[in-house]
Design an enzyme around this catalytic site. Structure first.
Site, short mmCIF file in Angstrom:
data_model
loop_
_atom_site.label_atom_id
_atom_site.label_comp_id
_atom_site.label_asym_id
_atom_site.label_seq_id
_atom_site.Cartn_x
_atom_site.Cartn_y
_atom_site.Cartn_z
N SER A 1 0.81 -1.21 0.00
CA SER A 1 0.00 0.00 0.00
C SER A 1 0.85 1.27 0.00
CB SER A 1 -0.95 -0.05 1.19
OG SER A 1 -1.94 0.95 1.11
N ASP B 1 -2.57 6.19 -3.28
CA ASP B 1 -1.37 5.57 -2.70
C ASP B 1 -0.92 4.43 -3.60
OD1 ASP B 1 -3.51 3.93 -2.10
OD2 ASP B 1 -2.76 3.34 -0.14
N ASP C 1 -1.27 1.23 -3.88
CA ASP C 1 -2.22 0.26 -4.43
C ASP C 1 -3.58 0.88 -4.71
OD1 ASP C 1 -2.99 0.54 -1.77
OD2 ASP C 1 -3.51 -1.58 -1.52
N ASP D 1 -6.02 2.16 -3.00
CA ASP D 1 -7.26 1.98 -2.24
C ASP D 1 -7.58 3.24 -1.43
OD1 ASP D 1 -5.29 1.71 -0.32
OD2 ASP D 1 -6.08 -0.14 0.55
#
Length: 450
Positions: free
Chosen positions: A103, A243, A245, A247
Site C-alpha cells: 500500500s 497511494d 495500491d 485503495d
C-alpha cells in the site's frame, strides 16, 4: 493476537522479513484454507496480482508456486490496484484473490493480502487458521501430482473489465473541472489516463512512471506537497492523490489545501443525503476521525458511527447495519452501492461528480466543516496492553473528559507495532488541547513509562 497478519495482511521488508519461502507457505496454506470446501472434482480458482514494487514478481512467483502445489488454478492479473483485484474476484466468480502490495509503505516493504470469494478481506478467524498451518511442525496438506496440479492462466485483460466497471458508476461526462492526478508511481499509474479520459475529465498526471523503486517516493496520498503546488501552478480546481495500491484517495482543493478522507466523506455524504441516498443518514468512520467531522454532520442532521482503526472494521460495520458510506481519515472511502472496499479512483470520480452537480468548488463544499485542533503524544511504555489496568490513568482521562464538557474528546490507544501508548485529544483551541494531552501524559509516564 495474530502473529503474522496485521490489519492489512502480512507485511515486512521484502526478502528479509517477508521472504519467498514465506510467500510460498502463504500460497500453500492460505490457498488450502480458502478452497478446502470445494466439492470433489471442482478445481479452485484464485486471482493473483501486485503493485509496482521491484520485489513484487519475486513474491508473486513464490506465492503462485504454493497455490499450484495444492491444485489451485491461478489467474495471473499482473499489476492492478487492490480494489481492482477485489472487484475481479467477485466478477469472475473466483474462490479467492491475493494482492501483493504494501500500500502506502516505502519500496523496501511488501505485503500479501488475501480476499475471500466475496472480494472482502479475511476474518480474524480465517487468518488464525492460516497461521496455525504456517507454524505447524509438519506439512500434511494435499500434494497432488500430474493432472491434479494447478495451472497458471494470463488474465491481464482484467484491468479493462475493472475500468469499465468504475466508468459505469459515473452517469455523465465530468468535463469542466481541471484536475491534477498523482499516481504515486504505483498500481494505478497505467490505469489513470485510460479511466479519466473515458470519463471526459480534463486532467494532467504526475508520478505515473513506476520503475520498481519509486513507488510512494515523496508522492501519493501520504506526500501531497508536490501535488498541492502543482494544483496552484496549473490553476486546477482539484487534485487527487492515490497511494501505492490506490485503495486511498486524498484530495487537494483549488487553493492547494489538502483534503483528507473525513472531508471527502462529508462532501459525498452530504450530497447523497440531500438526494435521499445516504442510508440511515449515517457515515461510518474509525475512532481516528476528527471531532469536527461529527459536529459538521450533526449540523446537517446526519449521524456518525465509529469503529476501531482499520477499514476492514468500517466495512464490517457497514454490512452489519446496512450503511452505504464509510471510511477512514487516511483516505479509504467505501461507497458500498458500487464497491465493497475502499477505491481511490472511484472515490475521486464521485467527488468530481458532486462538484459538477452542485457547481461548487471543493472549498465551498467544505465551508461548514471546521476541524478541531488535535494534540498527540506517543509515550514509550513498558507494557502497552496493560494501560487500562492503571486506575490513575483511567481517572485522569475521566477528569479531562468532564472538563471538556462535550466540546472535545480523548483517545488513548496502544501502538500496533511499537511499545508506545498514543495519547490524543481534540478541543476548541490548540492551547487547551495540548494542556489536556499533557495532563494525561504525565500520569501515563508516572504509572508505566520506560
Amino acid at each position: 493476537m495474530l502473529k503474522y497478519f496485521g490489519t492489512d495482511g502480512v507485511r515486512g521488508v521484502a526478502n528479509q522479513g517477508l521472504t519467498p519461502e514465506m510467500a510460498f507457505k502463504l500460497g500453500r496454506d492460505g490457498g488450502y484454507v480458502l478452497t478446502k470446501n470445494k466439492k470433489d472434482g471442482e478445481q479452485a480458482k484464485v486471482l493473483v496480482s501486485r503493485d509496482t514494487r521491484i520485489s513484487g514478481q519475486m513474491l508473486e512467483y513464490a506465492l503462485i508456486s504454493g497455490l499450484l502445489s495444492v491444485g489451485i488454478e491461478v489467474l495471473e492479473v499482473g499489476v492492478i490496484t487492490t480494489p481492482g483485484l477485489s472487484y475481479l474476484v467477485r466478477a469472475q466468480g473466483a474462490d479467492a484473490g491475493v494482492q501483493i502490495s504494501a500500500s502506502h509503505n516505502p519500496v523496501e516493504d511488501n505485503g500479501i493480502k488475501f480476499f475471500g470469494s466475496d472480494g472482502l478481506k479475511l476474518s480474524d478467524e480465517m487468518e488464525e487458521e492460516i497461521e496455525k498451518l504456517i507454524d505447524a511442525k509438519g506439512d500434511n496438506l494435499p500434494r497432488p501430482s500430474a493432472e491434479g496440479l494447478g495451472t497458471v492462466t494470463d488474465f491481464h485483460e482484467g484491468s479493462a473489465k475493472y475500468l469499465q466497471f468504475i466508468e459505469n458508476t459515473i452517469p455523465e461526462d465530468l468535463d469542466g473541472i481541471k484536475v491534477v492526478i498523482d499516481g504515486a508511481n504505483g498500481a494505478s499509474s497505467a490505469l489513470i489516463s485510460r479511466l479519466f479520459a473515458d470519463c471526459g475529465v480534463d486532467f494532467t498526471t504526475i508520478y505515473t512512471h513506476p520503475n520498481g523503486l519509486n513507488i510512494n517516493d515523496h508522492c501519493g496520498a501520504t506526500h501531497t506537497e508536490n501535488l498541492q503546488k502543482e494544483v496552484v501552478k496549473q490553476g486546477a480546481q482539484l487534485g487527487l492523490a492515490f497511494d501505492g495500491d490506490a485503495d486511498r484517495c486524498i484530495a487537494v482543493d483549488e487553493n492547494g489545501n489538502e483534503v483528507d478522507g473525513d472531508h471527502i466523506m462529508y462532501v459525498i455524504g452530504s450530497y447523497l443525503a440531500e438526494h435521499g441516498r445516504l442510508k440511515k443518514d449515517t457515515i461510518v468512520t474509525t475512532v481516528m476521525s476528527n471531532l469536527g467531522f461529527t459536529k459538521a454532520l450533526e449540523k446537517e442532521g446526519l449521524k456518525n458511527v465509529r469503529t476501531q482503526v482499520g477499514d476492514r472494521y468500517v466495512s464490517e460495520e457497514m454490512r452489519a447495519h446496512g450503511y452505504n458510506l464509510g471510511g477512514e481519515q487516511s483516505g479509504h472511502v467505501i461507497m458500498s452501492d458500487y464497491h465493497n472496499t475502499g477505491d481511490g479512483m472511484l472515490t475521486g470520480l464521485h467527488l468530481m461528480l458532486v462538484m459538477k452537480k452542485t457547481g461548487k468548488s471543493l472549498s465551498e463544499l467544505l465551508k461548514d466543516f471546521k476541524d478541531y485542533p488535535q494534540g498527540l503524544v506517543n509515550v514509550p511504555v513498558k507494557d502497552k496492553k496493560s494501560w487500562k489496568e492503571h486506575q490513575p490513568i483511567l481517572d485522569v482521562i475521566a477528569e479531562v473528559e468532564k472538563d471538556m464538557n462535550g466540546n472535545g474528546r480523548v483517545l488513548v490507544r496502544p501502538s500496533g507495532t511499537q511499545d508506545l501508548l498514543r495519547v490524543m485529544a481534540e478541543g476548541p483551541t490548540q492551547e487547551e488541547t495540548d494542556a489536556y494531552v499533557d495532563r494525561i501524559v504525565k500520569v501515563v509516564e508516572k504509572e508505566m513509562g520506560k
